[in-house]
Design a protein around this motif. Sequence first.
Motif, short mmCIF file in Angstrom:
data_model
loop_
_atom_site.label_atom_id
_atom_site.label_comp_id
_atom_site.label_asym_id
_atom_site.label_seq_id
_atom_site.Cartn_x
_atom_site.Cartn_y
_atom_site.Cartn_z
N GLU A 103 0.81 -1.23 0.00
CA GLU A 103 0.00 0.00 0.00
C GLU A 103 0.84 1.27 0.00
OE1 GLU A 103 -3.06 -0.53 -0.34
OE2 GLU A 103 -3.28 -2.59 0.38
N MET A 104 2.15 1.11 0.28
CA MET A 104 3.01 2.29 0.43
C MET A 104 4.21 2.18 -0.50
SD MET A 104 3.26 2.15 4.52
CE MET A 104 2.01 2.77 5.59
N GLY A 105 4.21 3.01 -1.54
CA GLY A 105 5.32 2.99 -2.49
C GLY A 105 6.34 4.06 -2.16
N MET A 106 7.50 3.93 -2.81
CA MET A 106 8.57 4.90 -2.53
C MET A 106 9.34 5.16 -3.81
SD MET A 106 10.52 6.20 0.13
CE MET A 106 11.94 7.24 -0.18
N VAL A 107 9.61 6.43 -4.08
CA VAL A 107 10.47 6.81 -5.20
C VAL A 107 11.67 7.54 -4.60
CG1 VAL A 107 10.66 8.24 -7.27
CG2 VAL A 107 8.55 6.98 -6.84
N PHE A 108 12.86 7.10 -4.99
CA PHE A 108 14.07 7.61 -4.36
C PHE A 108 14.68 8.76 -5.15
CE2 PHE A 108 13.48 3.21 -3.22
CZ PHE A 108 13.64 3.24 -1.86
N GLN A 109 15.56 9.47 -4.45
CA GLN A 109 16.19 10.66 -5.02
C GLN A 109 17.03 10.35 -6.25
OE1 GLN A 109 18.48 12.86 -2.18
NE2 GLN A 109 19.10 14.38 -3.67
N ASP A 110 17.87 9.33 -6.14
CA ASP A 110 18.86 9.12 -7.18
C ASP A 110 18.49 7.92 -8.05
OD1 ASP A 110 21.01 8.82 -8.79
OD2 ASP A 110 22.48 9.25 -7.22
N PRO A 111 17.95 8.18 -9.26
CA PRO A 111 17.52 7.05 -10.09
C PRO A 111 18.68 6.15 -10.50
CG PRO A 111 17.43 9.10 -11.36
CD PRO A 111 17.77 9.47 -9.94
N HIS A 112 19.91 6.69 -10.48
CA HIS A 112 21.06 5.87 -10.89
C HIS A 112 21.35 4.79 -9.87
CE1 HIS A 112 21.52 9.20 -13.64
NE2 HIS A 112 21.55 10.01 -12.60
N LEU A 113 21.08 5.10 -8.61
CA LEU A 113 21.35 4.13 -7.55
C LEU A 113 20.14 3.24 -7.25
CD1 LEU A 113 23.23 6.43 -5.00
CD2 LEU A 113 24.24 4.84 -6.64
N ALA A 114 18.95 3.74 -7.61
CA ALA A 114 17.73 3.06 -7.17
C ALA A 114 17.40 1.81 -8.00
CB ALA A 114 16.55 4.03 -7.21
N LEU A 115 17.96 1.72 -9.21
CA LEU A 115 17.60 0.60 -10.08
C LEU A 115 18.74 -0.42 -10.15
CD1 LEU A 115 16.06 2.60 -13.08
CD2 LEU A 115 14.90 1.83 -11.00
N ASN A 116 18.40 -1.68 -10.07
CA ASN A 116 19.40 -2.74 -10.15
C ASN A 116 19.99 -2.78 -11.57
OD1 ASN A 116 20.78 -5.19 -10.38
ND2 ASN A 116 19.39 -6.23 -8.97
N PRO A 117 21.33 -2.56 -11.70
CA PRO A 117 21.92 -2.46 -13.04
C PRO A 117 21.89 -3.77 -13.81
CG PRO A 117 23.63 -2.43 -11.34
CD PRO A 117 22.30 -2.36 -10.63
N LYS A 118 21.66 -4.88 -13.09
CA LYS A 118 21.68 -6.19 -13.77
C LYS A 118 20.32 -6.62 -14.27
CE LYS A 118 25.78 -7.92 -11.50
NZ LYS A 118 26.01 -7.97 -10.05
N MET A 119 19.29 -5.82 -13.97
CA MET A 119 17.93 -6.21 -14.38
C MET A 119 17.47 -5.36 -15.56
SD MET A 119 16.33 -6.68 -10.58
CE MET A 119 14.63 -6.92 -10.99
N THR A 120 16.68 -5.96 -16.42
CA THR A 120 16.09 -5.19 -17.52
C THR A 120 14.93 -4.36 -16.96
OG1 THR A 120 14.45 -6.86 -18.05
CG2 THR A 120 16.56 -7.00 -19.23
N VAL A 121 14.49 -3.40 -17.77
CA VAL A 121 13.36 -2.56 -17.36
C VAL A 121 12.13 -3.44 -17.07
CG1 VAL A 121 11.76 -0.79 -18.19
CG2 VAL A 121 14.23 -0.55 -18.59
N PHE A 122 11.90 -4.43 -17.91
CA PHE A 122 10.76 -5.34 -17.68
C PHE A 122 10.88 -6.01 -16.31
CE2 PHE A 122 8.91 -9.57 -17.64
CZ PHE A 122 7.60 -9.30 -18.01
N ASP A 123 12.07 -6.53 -16.02
CA ASP A 123 12.25 -7.22 -14.73
C ASP A 123 12.06 -6.26 -13.55
OD1 ASP A 123 12.75 -9.61 -15.96
OD2 ASP A 123 14.94 -9.33 -15.99
N ILE A 124 12.56 -5.04 -13.71
CA ILE A 124 12.46 -4.06 -12.62
C ILE A 124 11.00 -3.73 -12.31
CG2 ILE A 124 12.91 -1.63 -11.99
CD1 ILE A 124 15.61 -1.93 -13.58
N ILE A 125 10.23 -3.45 -13.36
CA ILE A 125 8.84 -3.03 -13.12
C ILE A 125 7.96 -4.22 -12.73
CG2 ILE A 125 6.80 -1.89 -14.14
CD1 ILE A 125 8.69 -0.33 -15.95
N SER A 126 8.26 -5.40 -13.27
CA SER A 126 7.39 -6.55 -12.97
C SER A 126 7.70 -7.22 -11.63
CB SER A 126 7.46 -7.59 -14.09
OG SER A 126 8.76 -8.12 -14.19
N ARG A 127 8.88 -6.96 -11.09
CA ARG A 127 9.29 -7.64 -9.86
C ARG A 127 8.31 -7.45 -8.70
NH1 ARG A 127 13.40 -6.96 -5.75
NH2 ARG A 127 14.05 -9.05 -5.08
#
Length: 315
Positions: free
Chosen positions: A87-111
């Motif tokens: 119920e509680m989402g979070m968006v972080f300050q630094d998008p470069h650090l917030a996303l796992n570099p080894k995952m594709t965009v699909f994997d990141i959003i679908s996880r």
Amino acid sequence: MSSTLMEVRNLKKHFPSPAGPVKAVDGINLKIEQGKSFGLVGESGCGKSTLIRVMLKLLEPTEGEIIFQGQDITKYGFREMRSLRKEMGMVFQDPHLALNPKMTVFDIISRPLKIHGLARKKGELMVQVVELMQAMGLQTEHMIRFPHELSGGQKQRIGVARAMAVEPKIIFLDEPTSALDVSVQTKILKLLEQARRERDLTFFYISHDINLIRVVADIMGVMYLGKIVEMGPKALLLKDPHHPYTRGLFAAVPEPDPDIIISEIQLTGEVPSPVNPPPGCNFNPRCPHVMDRCRKEEPEFKELSDGRSVACHLY
Ligand SMILES: Nc1ncnc2c1ncn2[C@@H]1O[C@H](COP(=O)(O)OP(=O)(O)OP(=O)(O)O)[C@@H](O)[C@H]1O
Ligand SMILES: [Mg+2]
């Protein structure tokens, strides 16, 4: 009709340190209305990020209460929070650090969809990922890309799509655009606002940047040294800021805005340490209207008849 989605009462977070407790969050009271944007502004180090970490129960509060959808979640443990995390989402300050570099965009959003069991089959996941990417103005071909192949703005849109994936009630946004160029910031803020309205989401923004908060907020809070000094409908605060700190903060806005009445107050001096905040009103050493009482007695956070609340002996 508005209803309260989340409320904190006398919330405190003190961190132990050799010099004594760091009073990062020191008695916050606020209410977040369902479907609205709450924007909290305050200088670096005033305790904004700590406040949202405590509200999300990523940190245990030292004192106070956190109420979410009428439930007192203050004492909830890891397991009880698990079912609420969705119920509680979070968006972080630094998008470069917030996303796992080894995952594709699909994997990141679908996880998060997989973790919360909202979709399992690839086809179902695909439909939802496409919809979320489109909502954030992303080209769906990018779903097979990795974060390093994308711009900062694209990465932050992915961060937002991920936060929205599980259809949370509220999304906390900690300096969501401060790592981005101004033109990109404006686009993302528009998309966020559109998504918020379409999905009946509630946003809680925090930023040191008054220009960001005055664009996004319905309700605005002003934080100083672990406390909220003034809070209320944005238009009211911008037109006629009451607390001397709010007035000083608004006067420092670089571009003139017809909505803002330039006040006579210039902020001078340093923000005191949260280990040893001044007695009485903690703004008193910097306040041009300081009275004897302000050095002894902490002002109550009072609701005024116009609907704002302010913590100042002048009111
Ligand atoms: N884990 C910790 N242990 C000790 N002190 C901490 C910890 N986390 C934060 N603080 C202190 O608490 C105060 C508030 O920090 P916080 O990061 O919440 O501020 P902020 O308003 O988010 O600042 P910024 O705008 O720079 O992100 C600061 O004095 C900081 O040094
Ligand atoms: Mg912060």
